[in-house]
Write a protein that holds these residues in place. Structure first.
Motif, PDB file in Angstrom:
ATOM      1  N   GLN A  31       0.810  -1.213   0.000  1.00 50.62           N
ATOM      2  CA  GLN A  31       0.000   0.000   0.000  1.00 50.62           C
ATOM      3  C   GLN A  31       0.849   1.271   0.000  1.00 50.62           C
ATOM      4  N   VAL A  32       0.370   2.260  -0.758  1.00 49.69           N
ATOM      5  CA  VAL A  32       0.946   3.602  -0.654  1.00 49.69           C
ATOM      6  C   VAL A  32       0.273   4.309   0.515  1.00 49.69           C
ATOM      7  N   THR A  33       0.904   5.370   0.999  1.00 47.86           N
ATOM      8  CA  THR A  33       0.361   6.100   2.149  1.00 47.86           C
ATOM      9  C   THR A  33      -0.588   7.201   1.714  1.00 47.86           C
ATOM     10  N   SER A  34      -0.306   7.840   0.575  1.00 43.91           N
ATOM     11  CA  SER A  34      -1.128   8.935   0.075  1.00 43.91           C
ATOM     12  C   SER A  34      -1.107   8.930  -1.445  1.00 43.91           C
ATOM     13  N   ILE A  35      -2.154   9.525  -2.030  1.00 42.53           N
ATOM     14  CA  ILE A  35      -2.202   9.728  -3.479  1.00 42.53           C
ATOM     15  C   ILE A  35      -2.388  11.225  -3.716  1.00 42.53           C
ATOM     16  N   TYR A  36      -1.327  11.865  -4.188  1.00 41.63           N
ATOM     17  CA  TYR A  36      -1.308  13.311  -4.429  1.00 41.63           C
ATOM     18  C   TYR A  36      -1.791  13.547  -5.854  1.00 41.63           C
ATOM     19  N   ILE A  37      -2.829  14.336  -6.016  1.00 42.01           N
ATOM     20  CA  ILE A  37      -3.453  14.529  -7.324  1.00 42.01           C
ATOM     21  C   ILE A  37      -3.436  15.995  -7.732  1.00 42.01           C
ATOM     22  N   ILE A  38      -2.987  16.234  -8.957  1.00 43.94           N
ATOM     23  CA  ILE A  38      -3.164  17.532  -9.596  1.00 43.94           C
ATOM     24  C   ILE A  38      -4.282  17.371 -10.616  1.00 43.94           C
ATOM     25  N   ASP A  39      -5.395  18.057 -10.391  1.00 41.43           N
ATOM     26  CA  ASP A  39      -6.535  18.013 -11.295  1.00 41.43           C
ATOM     27  C   ASP A  39      -6.545  19.289 -12.127  1.00 41.43           C
ATOM     28  N   ALA A  72       4.383  17.772  -6.623  1.00 41.65           N
ATOM     29  CA  ALA A  72       4.307  16.480  -5.928  1.00 41.65           C
ATOM     30  C   ALA A  72       5.660  16.073  -5.355  1.00 41.65           C
ATOM     31  N   LEU A  73       6.728  16.311  -6.104  1.00 44.91           N
ATOM     32  CA  LEU A  73       8.068  15.994  -5.606  1.00 44.91           C
ATOM     33  C   LEU A  73       8.415  16.849  -4.390  1.00 44.91           C
ATOM     34  N   ASP A  74       8.141  18.143  -4.469  1.00 42.00           N
ATOM     35  CA  ASP A  74       8.424  19.034  -3.334  1.00 42.00           C
ATOM     36  C   ASP A  74       7.655  18.595  -2.091  1.00 42.00           C
ATOM     37  N   TRP A  75       6.381  18.276  -2.279  1.00 45.88           N
ATOM     38  CA  TRP A  75       5.538  17.861  -1.150  1.00 45.88           C
ATOM     39  C   TRP A  75       6.034  16.551  -0.542  1.00 45.88           C
ATOM     40  N   SER A  76       6.334  15.571  -1.390  1.00 47.63           N
ATOM     41  CA  SER A  76       6.735  14.255  -0.875  1.00 47.63           C
ATOM     42  C   SER A  76       8.098  14.314  -0.184  1.00 47.63           C
ATOM     43  N   GLN A  79       7.486  15.895   3.195  1.00 50.74           N
ATOM     44  CA  GLN A  79       6.810  14.962   4.096  1.00 50.74           C
ATOM     45  C   GLN A  79       7.663  13.724   4.408  1.00 50.74           C
ATOM     46  N   LYS A  80       8.908  13.735   3.947  1.00 53.54           N
ATOM     47  CA  LYS A  80       9.895  12.694   4.253  1.00 53.54           C
ATOM     48  C   LYS A  80       9.480  11.310   3.722  1.00 53.54           C
ATOM     49  N   TYR A  81       8.925  11.297   2.509  1.00 55.76           N
ATOM     50  CA  TYR A  81       8.679  10.024   1.826  1.00 55.76           C
ATOM     51  C   TYR A  81       9.989   9.504   1.243  1.00 55.76           C
ATOM     52  N   ASP A  82      10.009   8.208   0.960  1.00 59.01           N
ATOM     53  CA  ASP A  82      11.179   7.591   0.332  1.00 59.01           C
ATOM     54  C   ASP A  82      11.042   7.537  -1.192  1.00 59.01           C
ATOM     55  N   ALA A 170      17.415  10.485  -4.647  1.00 56.73           N
ATOM     56  CA  ALA A 170      17.991  10.922  -5.925  1.00 56.73           C
ATOM     57  C   ALA A 170      17.394  12.255  -6.364  1.00 56.73           C
ATOM     58  N   ALA A 171      16.076  12.408  -6.189  1.00 56.30           N
ATOM     59  CA  ALA A 171      15.402  13.635  -6.627  1.00 56.30           C
ATOM     60  C   ALA A 171      15.965  14.875  -5.943  1.00 56.30           C
ATOM     61  N   LYS A 172      16.455  14.729  -4.721  1.00 59.33           N
ATOM     62  CA  LYS A 172      17.009  15.871  -3.978  1.00 59.33           C
ATOM     63  C   LYS A 172      18.290  16.409  -4.617  1.00 59.33           C
ATOM     64  N   THR A 173      18.923  15.612  -5.462  1.00 57.10           N
ATOM     65  CA  THR A 173      20.234  16.003  -6.003  1.00 57.10           C
ATOM     66  C   THR A 173      20.147  16.816  -7.294  1.00 57.10           C
ATOM     67  N   ILE A 174      18.962  16.914  -7.890  1.00 58.45           N
ATOM     68  CA  ILE A 174      18.822  17.680  -9.133  1.00 58.45           C
ATOM     69  C   ILE A 174      17.654  18.658  -8.997  1.00 58.45           C
ATOM     70  N   SER A 175      17.590  19.617  -9.904  1.00 57.16           N
ATOM     71  CA  SER A 175      16.478  20.563  -9.900  1.00 57.16           C
ATOM     72  C   SER A 175      15.211  19.851 -10.356  1.00 57.16           C
ATOM     73  N   PRO A 176      14.037  20.346  -9.963  1.00 50.78           N
ATOM     74  CA  PRO A 176      12.774  19.698 -10.334  1.00 50.78           C
ATOM     75  C   PRO A 176      12.524  19.772 -11.828  1.00 50.78           C
ATOM     76  N   PRO A 177      11.488  19.085 -12.307  1.00 51.38           N
ATOM     77  CA  PRO A 177      11.166  19.150 -13.737  1.00 51.38           C
ATOM     78  C   PRO A 177      10.985  20.590 -14.216  1.00 51.38           C
TER      79      PRO A 177
END
Length: 304
Positions: A31-39, A72-76, A79-82, A170-177
């Motif tokens: 199971q995932v803990t949350s589903i972050y949605i951009i509508d 979504a990347l910034d939020w996760s 929130q200290k997701y892996d 890994a995502a922390k090491t580069i700029s976001p999309p």
């Protein structure tokens, strides 16, 4: 220690597909803990979660895939997701997809020198019975990798965004999309930048996801039937603009010239196919011409 995983979906004007995607994520054996949605729909979609996992953010002006994924990347990360498991609304992972991805991540990352950025499933489009190819960048262009089901995994520069399980370390090491890319080429840019940082991006052949890739139409050309992808004028604009921009910028030295030639050749072929097989010919041809021009001069702030 069990990993903390969030899922992310970009939704746009398709409530039925979005809810099917949510259901498939909630039906995973892990199971995932949350589903972050951009509508990005004009009116909010009615989205449902049996486990009350949804965090819905409505942007009726449509912020696109790139900015949505960045949020979504910034939020996760905050929130200290892996991991962040990313989806388009028209994707359906099989029930054990996430479990297989995580098992392979754990096994392969035991070697401290082998850093994984993205681990992704094999993606099939049932409409065409074809596997959606991941890509590598070779000198002056991105090209698809022939799927190899005889191995447990293979490396690529960029899996498609949908189905990608992104390591947030890994995502922390580069700029976001790049927000200006909007809806096309985000996976190519982001995946290749992770590779340039020394991370490996993998396709796991036993993990399966079904996905609607474009709008395929079957045509007969030189006595052979084949599928071509049909898109709106808006999509043609961003495909031509973003791919031209990325390929000519990632190319180095002499390959910048050969990349330019390849992009012009791509545009000419695409215009020829539009002229033969599609409606709204004038609008779509103009989108290809304009998109290629802005990509060549490096202006990706100019929207359609």
């Amino acid at each position: 220690m069990q990993s903390k995983i969030a899922a992310y979906i970009t939704c746009y004007q398709d409530q039925e597909s979005s809810n099917r995607c949510i259901q498939a994520i909630e039906s995973q054996s892990i199971q995932v803990t949350s589903i972050y949605i951009i509508d990005n729909s004009e009116q909010p979609l009615q989205l449902y979660s049996k486990d009350n996992l949804l965090l819905i953010h409505h942007y009726p002006h449509n912020i696109g895939i790139a900015e949505g994924l960045g949020k979504a990347l910034d939020w996760s990360i905050e929130q200290k997701y892996d991991f962040l498991w990313t989806f388009d609304q028209d994707s359906i992972p099989t029930e054990n997809c996430l479990e297989i991805l995580l098992k392979n991540y754990s096994k392969l990352s035991q070697n401290n020198d082998y850093k994984i950025g993205i681990i992704a499933p094999s993606v099939a489009d049932k409409r065409t019975a074809q596997v959606v190819e991941a890509t590598i960048f070779t000198n002056d262009h991105f090209q698809g990798i022939k799927h190899n089901n005889n191995v447990d995994f293979y490396e690529c520069d960029a899996p498609i965004t949908s189905g990608s399980l992104i390591s947030l370390a890994a995502a922390k090491t580069i700029s976001p999309p790049c927000i200006q890319l909007f809806i096309d080429g985000i996976d190519l840019d982001y995946g290749l930048r992770l590779r340039q940082k020394g991370f490996h991006n993998l396709i796991i052949t036993q993990a399966i996801m079904y996905h609607h890739f474009g709008e395929p139409i079957q045509v007969k050309f030189i006595n052979q039937y084949r599928y071509i992808q049909k898109y709106s004028a808006l999509r043609y604009y961003y495909i031509c603009r973003n791919h031209t921009y990325l390929e000519t910028r990632f190319s180095q030295g002499y390959y910048r010239f050969t990349s330019l030639i390849k992009r012009i050749k791509y545009m000419v072929v695409k215009i020829f196919l539009i002229f033969l097989y599609e409606e709204e010919k004038t609008r779509k041809i103009w989108a290809c011409l304009l998109g290629t021009y802005y990509g060549l001069i490096g202006n990706i702030s100019q929207n359609w």
